[in-house]
Design a protein around this motif. Structure first.
Motif, mmCIF file in Angstrom:
data_model
loop_
_atom_site.group_PDB
_atom_site.id
_atom_site.type_symbol
_atom_site.label_atom_id
_atom_site.label_comp_id
_atom_site.label_asym_id
_atom_site.label_seq_id
_atom_site.Cartn_x
_atom_site.Cartn_y
_atom_site.Cartn_z
ATOM 1 N N GLY A 1 0.523 -1.147 -0.416
ATOM 2 C CA GLY A 1 0.014 -0.421 -0.575
ATOM 3 C C GLY A 1 0.821 1.154 -0.205
ATOM 4 N N ARG A 2 0.256 2.330 0.005
ATOM 5 C CA ARG A 2 1.119 3.636 0.176
ATOM 6 C C ARG A 2 1.694 3.759 1.347
ATOM 7 N N ASP B 1 -5.904 3.216 4.897
ATOM 8 C CA ASP B 1 -4.722 2.772 3.952
ATOM 9 C C ASP B 1 -3.965 0.726 4.054
#
Length: 235
Positions: free
Chosen positions: A121-122, A179
């Motif tokens: 994820g980010r 996230d």
């Protein structure tokens, strides 16, 4: 003396390795074959080899993928048995299984896969069965490391894992939690297809670098807290 020869054509790239004038290795790969590492597939076990403690899985690629016993055991080392069981106790021919590519195919060898899925994820990497939280070594402040670790732990279910990326530094708990939830939602959506009965060996559930799940009805958000229906159980 070792020499490496490379020949690149329109469709294939060939690599030959010579030692003292003798050919010792040869590889040939298609140039149009995209990167597979990180992709998640549902496949079917087609062969189990006791001697190699490994299995081959058909996921719809040109060659069957290779699954070693260590990639079937628990991801957390402390939870692995002191003595490795027989691979026949863990996986059966005909069993449907969800795997992630960790090593590209080379030459005549198919890709290597694992059941220890990780979804980037980010702000971090979500690992459904890792059962630990890690923080990037680039985050040096002890206070920041502890805060980020506690933040991730508050939003994980028992047994889940998460590695916090450097990008999470300075972000709010809400942003990090969102996230994490989105990454977990991708796995849950894929797991729903796995348990639903029609997902076949050719189904690619998650493509590396792609932010969407295979399920067209998937909407990022909070996960259900019960009965996630995701795993590798024998059908």
């Amino acid at each position: 003396m070792k020499r490496i020869w490379v020949r690149s054509g329109e469709q294939h790239t060939e690599v030959a390795v010579q030692e003292n004038g003798k050919l010792v290795e040869y590889y040939k790969g298609r140039r149009d074959q995209g990167q597979l590492a990180g992709n998640v597939y549902i496949g079917r076990v087609v062969r189990v080899l006791q001697g190699m403690q490994s299995a081959f899985v058909d996921v719809g690629l040109e060659k069957n993928v290779f699954l070693y016993i260590d990639d079937l055991l628990p991801a957390h080392l402390e939870k692995q048995p002191k003595q490795k069981p027989s691979i026949h106790d863990l996986v059966k021919v005909g069993q449907r299984i969800m795997v992630q590519v960790v090593k590209e195919p080379v030459g005549d060898k198919g890709a290597r896969v694992t059941t220890h899925y990780s979804i980037p994820g980010r702000f971090g990497v979500y690992m459904p069965y890792a059962d630990y939280v890690g923080v990037s070594r680039k985050i040096e402040s002890a206070a920041d490391r502890e805060r980020l670790k506690k933040t991730a732990e508050r939003h994980l279910q028992p047994g889940e894992g998460f590695i916090v990326r450097t990008a999470a530094l300075g972000e709010s708990e809400e942003a990090i939690a969102a996230d994490l939830e989105e990454s977990a939602g991708q796995v849950e959506a894929a797991g729903g297809g796995f348990g639903g009965g029609r997902a076949g060996p050719e189904k690619n559930l998650f493509r590396s670098g792609n932010a969407s799940a295979a399920d067209p009805g998937f909407v990022p958000g909070r996960r259900g807290r019960a009965g996630r229906g995701f795993g590798i159980g024998i059908p």
